[in-house]
Design a protein around this motif. Structure first.
Motif, PDB file in Angstrom:
ATOM      1  N   HIS A 127       9.101  -7.609 -18.974  1.00 10.52           N
ATOM      2  CA  HIS A 127       8.604  -8.908 -18.517  1.00 10.52           C
ATOM      3  C   HIS A 127       7.198  -8.691 -17.954  1.00 10.52           C
ATOM      4  N   ASP A 128       6.187  -9.268 -18.581  1.00 13.10           N
ATOM      5  CA  ASP A 128       4.804  -8.942 -18.228  1.00 13.10           C
ATOM      6  C   ASP A 128       4.229  -9.725 -17.044  1.00 13.10           C
ATOM      7  N   LYS A 129       4.970 -10.675 -16.499  1.00 15.32           N
ATOM      8  CA  LYS A 129       4.462 -11.429 -15.351  1.00 15.32           C
ATOM      9  C   LYS A 129       4.637 -10.620 -14.073  1.00 15.32           C
ATOM     10  N   ALA A 130       3.609 -10.695 -13.195  1.00 13.56           N
ATOM     11  CA  ALA A 130       3.640  -9.931 -11.950  1.00 13.56           C
ATOM     12  C   ALA A 130       2.808 -10.647 -10.897  1.00 13.56           C
ATOM     13  N   SER A 131       2.985 -10.231  -9.648  1.00 19.42           N
ATOM     14  CA  SER A 131       2.096 -10.674  -8.577  1.00 19.42           C
ATOM     15  C   SER A 131       1.656  -9.445  -7.803  1.00 19.42           C
ATOM     16  N   PHE A 132       0.473  -9.569  -7.204  1.00 19.56           N
ATOM     17  CA  PHE A 132      -0.101  -8.471  -6.444  1.00 19.56           C
ATOM     18  C   PHE A 132      -0.623  -9.031  -5.134  1.00 19.56           C
ATOM     19  N   CYS A 133      -0.202  -8.438  -4.028  1.00 16.90           N
ATOM     20  CA  CYS A 133      -0.595  -8.888  -2.696  1.00 16.90           C
ATOM     21  C   CYS A 133      -1.382  -7.787  -1.994  1.00 16.90           C
ATOM     22  N   VAL A 134      -2.528  -8.154  -1.449  1.00 17.03           N
ATOM     23  CA  VAL A 134      -3.387  -7.235  -0.712  1.00 17.03           C
ATOM     24  C   VAL A 134      -3.760  -7.912   0.600  1.00 17.03           C
ATOM     25  N   TYR A 135      -3.818  -7.132   1.679  1.00 16.28           N
ATOM     26  CA  TYR A 135      -4.312  -7.688   2.931  1.00 16.28           C
ATOM     27  C   TYR A 135      -5.174  -6.678   3.649  1.00 16.28           C
ATOM     28  N   ASP A 136      -6.094  -7.206   4.464  1.00 16.16           N
ATOM     29  CA  ASP A 136      -7.017  -6.316   5.164  1.00 16.16           C
ATOM     30  C   ASP A 136      -6.425  -5.862   6.492  1.00 16.16           C
ATOM     31  N   GLU A 137      -7.181  -5.048   7.235  1.00 13.03           N
ATOM     32  CA  GLU A 137      -6.706  -4.506   8.510  1.00 13.03           C
ATOM     33  C   GLU A 137      -6.707  -5.547   9.616  1.00 13.03           C
ATOM     34  N   GLY A 138      -7.398  -6.636   9.410  1.00  9.24           N
ATOM     35  CA  GLY A 138      -7.426  -7.708  10.392  1.00  9.24           C
ATOM     36  C   GLY A 138      -8.470  -7.476  11.471  1.00  9.24           C
ATOM     37  N   ILE A 194       0.667  -8.404 -17.029  1.00  6.43           N
ATOM     38  CA  ILE A 194       0.366  -6.983 -17.156  1.00  6.43           C
ATOM     39  C   ILE A 194      -0.047  -6.660 -18.589  1.00  6.43           C
ATOM     40  N   GLU A 195      -1.077  -5.841 -18.680  1.00 11.77           N
ATOM     41  CA  GLU A 195      -1.568  -5.353 -19.967  1.00 11.77           C
ATOM     42  C   GLU A 195      -1.643  -3.827 -19.871  1.00 11.77           C
ATOM     43  N   PHE A 196      -1.028  -3.139 -20.806  1.00  7.42           N
ATOM     44  CA  PHE A 196      -1.128  -1.682 -20.850  1.00  7.42           C
ATOM     45  C   PHE A 196      -2.421  -1.300 -21.564  1.00  7.42           C
TER      46      PHE A 196
END
Length: 158
Positions: free
Chosen positions: A71-82, A102-104
């Protein structure tokens, strides 16, 4: 298709989201894992300004690779140090969530180039990077998240 943010006053501009993706070293990639359970894993990443993709690398097999192939659908979460405002105890955190597919990356030249760029987020020791690419490069699988939707927000944890 994608939801709008409820608290739009907290929404970050696209440029701020990209800044966070470029500067932060790690995030959590979430995919649909075994038996349709969510599977999130911390990964380091490289945001490429040239094509707008978020690149990751890893081994050629395992739970995450199997899940992404199914299944090629994904999510990516990033957060800073605040940061804290003067005189306040509460942390203010900027976060970004990217939804996409997602792409290989089968191309070895791209794999080596992006791996080197990703390594430069951690060290500027070019000799170390060269040795690591020689040692680990042949077994590395490169993949990218092609963004379809991105939101970011500033949250005060008070």
């Amino acid at each position: 298709m994608f939801r709008e943010m409820v608290r739009q006053k907290q929404q970050l501009a696209k440029e701020e989201c990209i800044e966070i993706l470029k500067n932060e070293k790690r995030g959590v990639l979430s995919v649909l894992g075994d038996d349709d359970y969510p599977y999130g894993m911390p990964l380091n990443h490289y945001y490429c300004e040239e094509d707008g993709k978020i690149y990751f690398h890893g081994g050629r097999g395992g739970h995450k690779i199997d899940a992404m192939k199914r299944h090629d659908k994904a999510s990516f979460c990033v957060y800073d140090e605040g940061f804290r405002k003067e005189g306040e105890w509460a942390l203010n955190i900027r976060s970004v969530i990217v939804f996409g597919r997602i792409e290989f990356i089968p191309d070895r030249e791209t794999t080596y180039r992006i791996s080197a760029e990703l390594s430069r987020k951690f060290t500027n020791d070019e000799e170390y990077i060269r040795r690591e690419l020689e040692k680990s490069g042949p077994g590395t699988l490169m993949f990218a998240l092609i963004p379809e939707h991105m939101t970011g927000k500033l949250v005060n944890e008070a």
